[in-house]
Design a protein around this motif. Structure first.
Motif, PDB file in Angstrom:
ATOM      1  N   GLN A   1       0.828  -1.207   0.000  1.00 29.09           N
ATOM      2  CA  GLN A   1       0.000   0.000   0.000  1.00 29.09           C
ATOM      3  C   GLN A   1       0.864   1.259   0.000  1.00 29.09           C
ATOM      4  O   GLN A   1       0.557   2.245  -0.688  1.00 29.09           O
ATOM      5  CB  GLN A   1      -0.917  -0.003   1.220  1.00 29.09           C
TER       6      GLN A   1
ATOM      7  N   GLY B   1       2.836   1.137  -3.568  1.00 29.83           N
ATOM      8  CA  GLY B   1       2.089   0.788  -4.771  1.00 29.83           C
ATOM      9  C   GLY B   1       2.622  -0.457  -5.461  1.00 29.83           C
ATOM     10  O   GLY B   1       2.744  -0.503  -6.692  1.00 29.83           O
TER      11      GLY B   1
ATOM     12  N   THR C   1       2.882  -4.313  -6.918  1.00 28.50           N
ATOM     13  CA  THR C   1       2.009  -5.309  -7.531  1.00 28.50           C
ATOM     14  C   THR C   1       2.129  -6.626  -6.770  1.00 28.50           C
ATOM     15  O   THR C   1       3.041  -6.813  -5.950  1.00 28.50           O
ATOM     16  CB  THR C   1       2.395  -5.544  -8.994  1.00 28.50           C
TER      17      THR C   1
END
Length: 399
Positions: free
Chosen positions: A39, A42, A44
């Motif tokens: 979080q 960012g 994946t």
């Protein structure tokens, strides 16, 4: 037993238990830390997987080299180095600014983690010898789960209370580094892990060459048992939450099923070490594997509520078996080479924890989760014939 020797054993066991709690606590902290990192930066899902794989791969890669290094310089210095490296990695994590930096610092922390399991297990096994080795290793083994639950719990509560994740990794890292220095001093005062093991059982003819395996067939059987045993552990811990959700348990409580199983495992690892001390490694292992198979089937077949509350009991057997198998290393490897034996066993166990979810996940996708669970129950019984090979070797060792 002389008071000095008792003190030496207690100091060694306490130091190794502390090291195990800290290192396993940091390693499994990633389960709750990675979503926060994802979080924040960012990330994946693929990047999250790479971070976890880098940390675990570094640990696995340094198990055997650290064991071989300890044959030359003892366990004390490498154990302290591992704690300092792991702690430094988590302190540095607080200043990372993206994916690449996170991978680098957690890779370094993983290297530090590779200097603990093999070395502490070897140190405990050699210091206690045949008198209480299994119980001591069971105690040491259980403290890893104590660390996992403590670190994950503290982190989760602190984040929920509004504490920044950077502050928590700083605190955990600093505590680990401080503990590394304290453990170094305690082991030095106890005179434990200071240098190469004296030759034992060689008639004074000098150090033992090779890997020091007393019975290659029995050690191969032990490796196979650890592989099968840990494959089932990894598979069950991965899919028990999904099983509970299929039984109409709410998702949050389904996830908590893993915590219940792990909590039972901590007690099981402690108790199974004493069980092996009383019944012997082979009898204890046969009993525990049968109970594990029955427990998996019971959790699968029982109604929701009884199945849910059976999980801590099943966890005791499912994870307690590792204290028995690790305790058998000292029966099959000469004292001078036990670090290599433990390194092999821990490397196999780490690989099996990765393999288990993949294998049983494929079975579940193809035939359903019920079939996957039944396959786990069947797999955990496969070590039983291998126990006969171990029994002969252990009996010959003590004859």
């Amino acid at each position: 037993m002389a008071t000095k020797e008792k003190t030496r054993r207690r100091a060694t066991l306490a130091s190794c238990c502390a090291a195990h709690s800290l290192q396993d606590g940091l390693t499994d902290l990633l389960y709750v830390l990675l979503p926060v990192l994802a979080q924040s930066f960012g990330l994946t899902y693929a990047q999250v997987g790479i971070i976890r794989a880098a940390n675990r791969a570094a640990m696995t890669a340094f198990e055997l080299p650290s064991g071989m290094l300890s044959e030359r310089i003892g366990e004390r210095l490498p154990i302290a180095f591992g704690l300092l490296a792991a702690g430094a990695g988590y302190i540095a994590l607080a200043w990372t600014d993206g994916f690449t930096a996170v991978v680098v610092v957690l890779l370094f922390a993983g290297i530090g983690g590779g200097f603990q399991h093999t070395l502490c297990s070897t140190l405990v096994s050699t210091v206690f010898g045949n008198q209480g080795r299994r119980a001591a290793l069971g105690t040491y083994n259980s403290f890893g789960d104590v660390g996992k639950l403590t670190f994950a719990g503290l982190f989760t509560l602190s984040i929920g209370a509004g504490v920044a994740w950077q502050d928590m990794t700083l605190a955990f890292g600093a505590a680990t580094m401080a503990a590394g220095l304290i453990i170094f001093a305690v082991l030095g005062r106890a005179g434990a892990g200071m240098g190469p093991k004296p030759a034992e059982g060689d008639g004074g003819q000098g150090p033992i060459g090779g890997w020091g395996i007393r019975d290659k067939g029995a050690f191969a059987a032990l490796c196979a048992i650890v592989l099968l045993d840990t494959v089932v552990q990894g598979g069950f811990l991965t899919f028990v939450a999904f099983l509970m959700i299929e039984k109409q348990v709410p998702t949050a409580l389904g996830a908590f099923a893993v915590v219940l199983t792990l909590a039972g495992g901590a007690f099981g690892k402690f108790g199974c070490g004493f069980l092996a001390e009383k019944l012997g490694a082979v009898r204890s292992l046969v009993l525990i594997e049968i109970l594990t198979a029955l427990g998996i089937v019971a959790v699968l077949m029982l109604p929701t509520l009884p199945a849910y509350f059976l999980l801590p009991v099943l966890g005791m057997a499912l994870q307690g078996s590792s204290s028995i198998t690790y305790g058998a290393v000292g029966d099959l490897i000469e004292p001078q080479r036990q670090a290599r034996g433990f390194a092999v066993i821990y490397s196999i166990a780490t690989a099996a924890m990765i393999l288990g979810p993949m294998v049983f996940g494929l079975v579940g996708d193809t035939y359903g989760l019920t079939t996957a669970m039944l396959a786990m129950a069947a797999t955990i019984l496969l070590p039983l014939p291998l126990c006969l090979i171990m029994r002969r070797a252990i009996a010959a060792h003590y004859a």
